[in-house]
Design an enzyme around this catalytic site. Structure first.
Site, PDB file in Angstrom:
ATOM      1  N   SER A   1      -5.164   5.447  -5.697  1.00 18.41           N
ATOM      2  CA  SER A   1      -4.021   4.786  -6.360  1.00 18.41           C
ATOM      3  C   SER A   1      -4.256   3.204  -5.476  1.00 18.41           C
ATOM      4  O   SER A   1      -4.276   3.434  -4.059  1.00 18.41           O
ATOM      5  CB  SER A   1      -2.840   5.450  -6.184  1.00 18.41           C
ATOM      6  OG  SER A   1      -1.815   4.553  -6.331  1.00 18.41           O
TER       7      SER A   1
ATOM      8  N   CYS B   1       8.758  11.213  -3.017  1.00 21.60           N
ATOM      9  CA  CYS B   1       8.973  11.965  -4.156  1.00 21.60           C
ATOM     10  C   CYS B   1       9.884  13.161  -4.108  1.00 21.60           C
ATOM     11  O   CYS B   1      10.746  13.245  -4.914  1.00 21.60           O
ATOM     12  CB  CYS B   1       7.618  12.365  -5.165  1.00 21.60           C
ATOM     13  SG  CYS B   1       6.555  11.164  -4.999  1.00 21.60           S
TER      14      CYS B   1
HETATM   15  N1  PLP Z   1      -1.074  11.782  -4.840  1.00 23.11           N
HETATM   16  C1  PLP Z   1      -0.625  11.682  -3.704  1.00 23.11           C
HETATM   17  C2  PLP Z   1      -1.263  12.401  -2.611  1.00 23.11           C
HETATM   18  C3  PLP Z   1       0.306  10.778  -3.323  1.00 23.11           C
HETATM   19  O1  PLP Z   1       0.771  10.517  -2.023  1.00 23.11           O
HETATM   20  C4  PLP Z   1       0.921   9.956  -4.225  1.00 23.11           C
HETATM   21  C5  PLP Z   1       1.937   9.058  -4.084  1.00 23.11           C
HETATM   22  O2  PLP Z   1       2.817   9.061  -3.134  1.00 23.11           O
HETATM   23  C6  PLP Z   1       0.417  10.013  -5.563  1.00 23.11           C
HETATM   24  C7  PLP Z   1      -0.722  11.079  -5.875  1.00 23.11           C
HETATM   25  C8  PLP Z   1       0.910   9.310  -6.662  1.00 23.11           C
HETATM   26  O3  PLP Z   1       0.332   8.134  -6.669  1.00 23.11           O
HETATM   27  P1  PLP Z   1       1.102   6.847  -7.754  1.00 23.11           P
HETATM   28  O4  PLP Z   1       2.221   6.683  -6.734  1.00 23.11           O
HETATM   29  O5  PLP Z   1       0.357   5.992  -7.912  1.00 23.11           O
HETATM   30  O6  PLP Z   1       1.623   7.475  -8.861  1.00 23.11           O
END
Ligand code: PLP
Length: 393
Positions: free
Chosen positions: A204, A336
């Site tokens: 990302s 999140c």
């Molecule tokens: N995976 C991990 C380990 C993350 O920390 C995050 C975001 O905090 C994501 C996936 C999701 O990424 P995105 O924000 O681009 O959807």
């Protein structure tokens, strides 16, 4: 002065990225699917960005083709594509087993739960102290295990999994198993040898100074050969049919620019994170208050940019808001998890008691951070400990 220490939630955009994106928005605004010159130039930006990013993901010296990188709208979408796209692929996976780490990000865990609700066999492996319980993992591996997903760096604790060992154990059980790794928090911070055995990688842009709203899924030649991925989004057939929808050309160019920045400054960035981590641990230790407990283990391979700390007796949100009033920005668990108001599944699996989970904060560094940010953080926590706990009496 601001002290932004929540870089695992998102990073401020790099100047070079902003400049590049501005150039694309103003000059190279064509739709890559258009057949005229403007479309051709936009498509060229995508192809060049893919080359830049693929060279950071594939084993050194190996060749790659541009259909091995699929741009998406974020890391979440890339993991959804990997998991749901694999489950629905030609590899015929109904009735087969899928294994996931219990401390995966919500974007992986919730896909796994969705598969479970559709009747797939799904196993979740606990991660005491942040790392996959390898004995339990070994006991879950069977010949019909077709998919394993494990993150490199945990977003809440900074704990690092051994992806290569996880992959070789899975392949011993079933040579055709597909290994997916959520690399979002480890990308451009660890050498690729640490995840080179994965068949699919999620990345990302906004965690490395790129724009929000751009992610990508890397797929190995094996995934393409086995036809082990089907699209989850249908439409005009962009991204070699794996992800329809007009590409975010400026965002993609910005992502590649951020990757170049990290490649060009790699040893400086590693050194900075090491130094900030050491300084934070030392200074928190010097406060000499046993209510401060550093949860992130000091293992040999660790993610220096993330430290999880419990400040006993003070709820995470209370400390977070106190620090925020001093312009020191950290988070409680993952950004999140804080949205859903539920206790962090990661820290539960890690083995923390509920009251320690409720008082934990995550500090995460970015390339813009300095010693002054750590000074402000540590004096904020010290002041918070004095004021907030006396207020409660
Ligand atoms: N995976 C991990 C380990 C993350 O920390 C995050 C975001 O905090 C994501 C996936 C999701 O990424 P995105 O924000 O681009 O959807």
């Amino acid at each position: 002065m601001e002290h932004y220490l929540d870089n695992s939630a998102t990073t401020p955009i790099l100047d070079c990225v902003l400049k590049k994106m501005n150039e694309i928005y103003t000059e190279n605004y064509g739709n890559p699917s258009s057949l005229h010159e403007k479309g051709y130039l936009a498509q060229k930006v995508i192809e060049e960005s893919k080359k830049t990013i693929l060279s950071t993901l594939t084993p050194s010296g190996s060749s790659f083709t541009s259909n091995q990188l699929i741009f998406t709208s974020c890391g979440t979408e890339a993991s959804n594509l990997a998991i749901l796209g694999f489950a629905g692929s030609k590899a015929r996976n109904a009735g087969k087993k899928f294994i996931f780490g219990e401390t995966e990000h919500a974007s992986v865990i919730n896909c796994a739960k969705h598969l479970e609700s559709l009747g797939y066999k799904v196993a979740f492996i606990p991660s005491p102290k942040g790392k996959l319980d390898m004995e339990r993992y070994a006991s879950e591996l069977t010949q019909d295990t077709v998919f394993v997903s494990a993150m490199l760096v945990n977003n809440e604790t900074g704990a690092v999994n051994n992806i290569n060992e996880i992959a070789s154990m899975a392949r011993a059980a079933n040579p055709d198993v597909i290994i997916h790794c959520d690399l979002v928090q480890g990308y451009m911070k660890f050498p690729k040898s640490l995840f080179s055995s994965a068949d699919m990688l999620t990345i990302s842009a906004h965690k490395i100074g790129g724009p929000k709203g751009v992610g990508a899924l890397y797929v190995s030649g094996k995934v393409l050969k086995l036809r082990a991925l089907s699209p989850v989004m249908f439409g005009g057939g962009q991204e070699n049919g794996f992800r329809s929808g007009t590409e975010n050309v400026a965002g993609i160019a910005g992502f590649a620019e951020a990757v170049k920045y990290y490649s060009d400054h790699s040893s400086k960035i590693t050194g900075l994170f090491e130094e900030l981590n050491r300084q934070t641990r030392t200074m928190l230790g010097q406060i000499g208050d046993e209510r401060i407990v550093i949860n992130t283990p000091e293992s040999e391979i660790r993610a220096d940019h993330i430290i999880n700390v419990t400040v006993r007796g003070i709820r995470s949100e209370t400390m977070l808001h106190f620090l925020s009033s001093k312009q020191v920005y950290v988070s409680s668990g993952s950004a999140c998890a804080s949205n859903t108001n539920s206790r962090s599944h990661v820290l539960k699996s890690f083995g923390l008691e509920d009251k320690d989970i409720d008082s934990s904060i995550r500090i995460s560094f970015g390339v813009q951070n300095t010693k002054e940010d750590v000074d402000a953080l540590v004096s904020g926590i010290q002041e918070g400990l004095a004021t907030l706990s006396s207020r409660r009496k």
